[in-house]
Scaffold this active site. Sequence first.
Site, PDB file in Angstrom:
ATOM      1  N   TYR A 193       0.838  -1.208   0.000  1.00  0.00           N
ATOM      2  CA  TYR A 193       0.000   0.000   0.000  1.00  0.00           C
ATOM      3  C   TYR A 193       0.872   1.257   0.000  1.00  0.00           C
ATOM      4  CZ  TYR A 193      -3.506   3.391   1.442  1.00  0.00           C
ATOM      5  OH  TYR A 193      -4.328   4.487   1.501  1.00  0.00           O
ATOM      6  N   LYS A 248       1.193   4.093  -3.037  1.00  0.00           N
ATOM      7  CA  LYS A 248       0.806   5.500  -2.866  1.00  0.00           C
ATOM      8  C   LYS A 248       2.001   6.428  -3.077  1.00  0.00           C
ATOM      9  CE  LYS A 248      -3.648   5.379  -1.868  1.00  0.00           C
ATOM     10  NZ  LYS A 248      -4.647   6.080  -2.694  1.00  0.00           N
TER      11      LYS A 248
END
Length: 657
Positions: free
Chosen positions: A554, A558
């Site tokens: 994750y 990002k």
Amino acid sequence: MQSRWNDDEAAGFKGDLAQRVYTSRLLGRDKSLVLHGGGNTSVKLRERNLVGDEEDILYIKGSGCDLEVIEEAGFAPVRMAHLLKLAQLKAPGDPQIVNEILTHMTRAAAPAPSVEVILHALLPHKYVDHTHADAVLAVTNTEDGEARVREVYGDRVVVIPYVMPGFDLAQLCAARFPVEAGKHTIGMVLMKHGIFSFGATARESYEHMIHLVGLAEDYLARKGAWELRWQQNGISRKAIRLELAALRAKLSRTAGVPLLLATHQDARSIAFARRADVAEISQQGPATPDHVIRTKRVPAVERDIEGYAFRYREYYNAHAPYAREPKTMLDPAPRVILDPELGMCAAGRSAKEAAIVAETYLHTMDVIERATLLGGFRALSAKDIFDVEYWDIEQAKIKKDGAPPVFAGEIALVTGAASGIGKACVEALLARGAAVIALDVNPAIERLTRREDFLGITCDVSADSEVVKALENGVKAFGGLDMLVLNAGIFPGGRPIAALRHEDWRKVMQVNLDADLTLMRECHPLLKLAPKGGRMVVIGSKNVPAPGPGAAAYSASKAALTQLARVAALEWGADGIRVNVLHPDAVFDTGIWTDEVLKARAAHYGMTVEEYKRRNVLKTEVMSRDVAELAAEMCGPAFAKTTGAQVPVDGGSDRVI
Ligand code: ZN
């Protein structure tokens, strides 16, 4: 034309005004009689006022109310005696008349009466109905329209030549009606405008209308001008979103403000746009003055906007000198574009306005084609159109309208829009007047909200073909793209790098990163055409500046997305596109955070759930709505000179500050 009167339904409407409501709704249900907000109806009632005097009151449809859904409160009560005295005046100004009407109502909170209030007062019948029936217009809007009307109706109607609606029309009817009405008269035809019917009861007046319009339909049928046939001209399957966005950009430039553009590729619109004589028949003007006003000019053009703007300026200059008052020139952009490839494109400052323009033009096409079959369509003269468009009353409305919402006429696309931050972004953008294309892999997106300015599309953003299809459909609905909010993302359960499987890593990258590359690549040419400059907002994460253990995929996705956005800011600046990133943290009112997960996380840190939610510098809870408001503001004027920025929305993080 069939009467929709139903005894059982009607019995539910008790009293004269309630009956007026019922048959008004019956008229409103038939769009070939009246369109949104068009037409008007009235009833004259005798009432006792607070001080005990009896007076005659005319209840007339309030302007802007829609007959289809009107309630008793939608009728404006005006004192008859004063209206009849006003009718005797010699050439008063329309603004004065409007003032007199508004100050002689018996209910302060009532809507403003329809402009035809004096005309309704003058007709000596209890119930009066007025429509702009397509069939009647097809007969009146021809070279020899008056002779045809007399042939259709004989002595059933009084025929009034075209004059401007409002006071002049009321006076002309006052002079003509008593002289020409006989014992068979049940209506009145206004050339190139519409038709009135009347009766002693609501039903009688309504059924007279149906009967009279039915006679016009029968006449058209006898002349072979009723059935309209068009071939199923296949439309090409090629992508048209860039052409549409370019057309909308041109149109918006001509208008001086962003406009939405809704494209209609039904067989009917395509066939009309492909007629050999389309340039000639579509350029004459609207079928009734009502359609000029409510849609701010309906005349259609082929795809030659600049030429139209030029002609429009000439037309304004040619007529403005005759105006009594100085006029504010309306924007010269047409509201309907006909194109053999694109079909019929309807423009408006909002999705609702564009929908009204489209519906009005669909009916206008019927009128034009039928009148053409009768020998030739004749619209109002350029001078008549000018007078209605630049009517004092309309000009006053333009001045009164005030500032439009900040994103009026603009279009936003939000990904991951069915819940959480994405859903809140949809709400924040709609609230600021944007039309929103909302994508989500969850089909619930299609039913998220029912409004004309919202289009929910089920779309897996990690599939290129689905993104392309969604963009094509979104641009057909609204005309282009001004704002892009990249929000869709997944947050898989925590896993240390030592146990991170490649397929889990790939899945996260596909949705959180690769899909955004596709969206950016496909949206860039559209954003480049945005009338006020394109804007992209990327929903990043606090994990970018302050990663945590266990969220490698994750955090990495990002961080890469943020870097992608920074490069986009550099590459797209020359195209006038602003790119900004916001980094939310600990937003718990989203789908990922169930009560159980929250409790477990709080326990892990030895905190209560409340403490856990507010563990930031400001000790505040960050909600989806807070993130969405910032995202929307980043698209607005406050960030007009900012690009490449990264703004946290996390209540303050001591690891970042
Ligand atoms: Zn009218």
